[in-house]
Scaffold this motif. Structure first.
Motif, PDB file in Angstrom:
ATOM      1  N   THR A  52     -23.698  54.309 138.980  1.00 44.11           N
ATOM      2  CA  THR A  52     -24.415  55.004 140.039  1.00 44.11           C
ATOM      3  C   THR A  52     -24.621  54.069 141.230  1.00 44.11           C
ATOM      4  O   THR A  52     -24.357  52.863 141.147  1.00 44.11           O
ATOM      5  N   SER A  53     -25.129  54.630 142.320  1.00 44.14           N
ATOM      6  CA  SER A  53     -25.388  53.801 143.494  1.00 44.14           C
ATOM      7  C   SER A  53     -26.470  52.759 143.198  1.00 44.14           C
ATOM      8  O   SER A  53     -26.491  51.703 143.826  1.00 44.14           O
ATOM      9  N   GLY A  54     -27.320  53.038 142.231  1.00 51.10           N
ATOM     10  CA  GLY A  54     -28.373  52.102 141.858  1.00 51.10           C
ATOM     11  C   GLY A  54     -27.950  51.076 140.827  1.00 51.10           C
ATOM     12  O   GLY A  54     -28.721  50.178 140.483  1.00 51.10           O
ATOM     13  N   GLY A  55     -26.723  51.220 140.327  1.00 49.27           N
ATOM     14  CA  GLY A  55     -26.202  50.232 139.390  1.00 49.27           C
ATOM     15  C   GLY A  55     -26.272  50.615 137.920  1.00 49.27           C
ATOM     16  O   GLY A  55     -25.862  49.831 137.063  1.00 49.27           O
ATOM     17  N   SER A  56     -26.763  51.800 137.610  1.00 51.72           N
ATOM     18  CA  SER A  56     -26.759  52.237 136.212  1.00 51.72           C
ATOM     19  C   SER A  56     -25.334  52.526 135.775  1.00 51.72           C
ATOM     20  O   SER A  56     -24.552  53.085 136.542  1.00 51.72           O
ATOM     21  N   THR A  57     -25.034  52.155 134.537  1.00 56.11           N
ATOM     22  CA  THR A  57     -23.661  52.281 134.060  1.00 56.11           C
ATOM     23  C   THR A  57     -23.601  53.035 132.732  1.00 56.11           C
ATOM     24  O   THR A  57     -24.569  53.072 131.971  1.00 56.11           O
ATOM     25  N   ASN A  58     -22.448  53.644 132.496  1.00 59.71           N
ATOM     26  CA  ASN A  58     -22.154  54.152 131.155  1.00 59.71           C
ATOM     27  C   ASN A  58     -20.662  54.005 130.906  1.00 59.71           C
ATOM     28  O   ASN A  58     -19.863  53.979 131.846  1.00 59.71           O
ATOM     29  N   TYR A  59     -20.326  53.866 129.626  1.00 58.83           N
ATOM     30  CA  TYR A  59     -18.965  53.550 129.218  1.00 58.83           C
ATOM     31  C   TYR A  59     -18.491  54.479 128.111  1.00 58.83           C
ATOM     32  O   TYR A  59     -19.282  54.946 127.289  1.00 58.83           O
ATOM     33  N   ALA A  60     -17.187  54.685 128.055  1.00 56.98           N
ATOM     34  CA  ALA A  60     -16.594  55.345 126.905  1.00 56.98           C
ATOM     35  C   ALA A  60     -16.769  54.437 125.698  1.00 56.98           C
ATOM     36  O   ALA A  60     -16.716  53.207 125.824  1.00 56.98           O
ATOM     37  N   ASP A  61     -16.970  55.026 124.543  1.00 62.39           N
ATOM     38  CA  ASP A  61     -17.177  54.226 123.331  1.00 62.39           C
ATOM     39  C   ASP A  61     -16.015  53.269 123.085  1.00 62.39           C
ATOM     40  O   ASP A  61     -16.209  52.156 122.595  1.00 62.39           O
ATOM     41  N   SER A  62     -14.813  53.686 123.455  1.00 60.52           N
ATOM     42  CA  SER A  62     -13.623  52.898 123.172  1.00 60.52           C
ATOM     43  C   SER A  62     -13.543  51.601 123.975  1.00 60.52           C
ATOM     44  O   SER A  62     -12.773  50.705 123.622  1.00 60.52           O
ATOM     45  N   VAL A  63     -14.330  51.494 125.041  1.00 65.36           N
ATOM     46  CA  VAL A  63     -14.255  50.287 125.880  1.00 65.36           C
ATOM     47  C   VAL A  63     -15.561  49.501 125.908  1.00 65.36           C
ATOM     48  O   VAL A  63     -15.617  48.423 126.522  1.00 65.36           O
ATOM     49  N   LYS A  64     -16.592  50.011 125.277  1.00 64.69           N
ATOM     50  CA  LYS A  64     -17.890  49.310 125.275  1.00 64.69           C
ATOM     51  C   LYS A  64     -17.735  47.903 124.706  1.00 64.69           C
ATOM     52  O   LYS A  64     -17.093  47.700 123.690  1.00 64.69           O
TER      53      LYS A  64
END
Length: 121
Positions: A52-64
């Motif tokens: 997000t613009s604020g820096g929150s992130t999320n990832y696919a399980d396969s790349v975490k």
């Protein structure tokens, strides 16, 4: 006009690293979320990571634990650091940005042209 230009793809051996970049240019008022997607041959496009613009992130399980997404808001640029690459990571990687071209214009999604990442075993 808005352009998203990816760079940094290439051929790497399994276990290696690559860093992708995506630069947004043109008439831009504000960039909201940015994301990396990938599409392997014969498969649907899938979300890899989002920020997000604020820096929150999320990832696919396969790349975490292996990939890290980041961005430089001042440069409207996003990065994807990819470590411990596997042959299953082979795909065309696409940059996506949700942005406003002007304050009075609604946000919409824009896509880059894609960059090939090939991981050899």
């Amino acid at each position: 006009q808005v352009q998203l230009v990816e760079s940094g793809g290439g051929l790497v051996q399994a276990g290696g690293s690559l860093r992708l970049s995506c630069a947004a240019s043109g008439t831009i008022f504000r960039v909201n979320a940015m994301a990396w997607y990938r599409q392997a041959p014969g498969k649907q496009r899938e979300l890899v990571a989002k920020i997000t613009s604020g820096g929150s992130t999320n990832y696919a399980d396969s790349v975490k634990g292996r990939f890290t997404i980041s961005r430089d808001n001042a440069k409207n640029t996003m990065y994807l650091q990819m470590n411990s690459l596997k042959p299953d990571d082979t795909a065309v990687y696409y940059c996506n940005a949700n942005l406003h071209r002007a304050e009075y214009m609604p946000a919409r999604d824009y896509w880059g042209q894609g960059t090939q990442v090939t991981v050899s075993s």
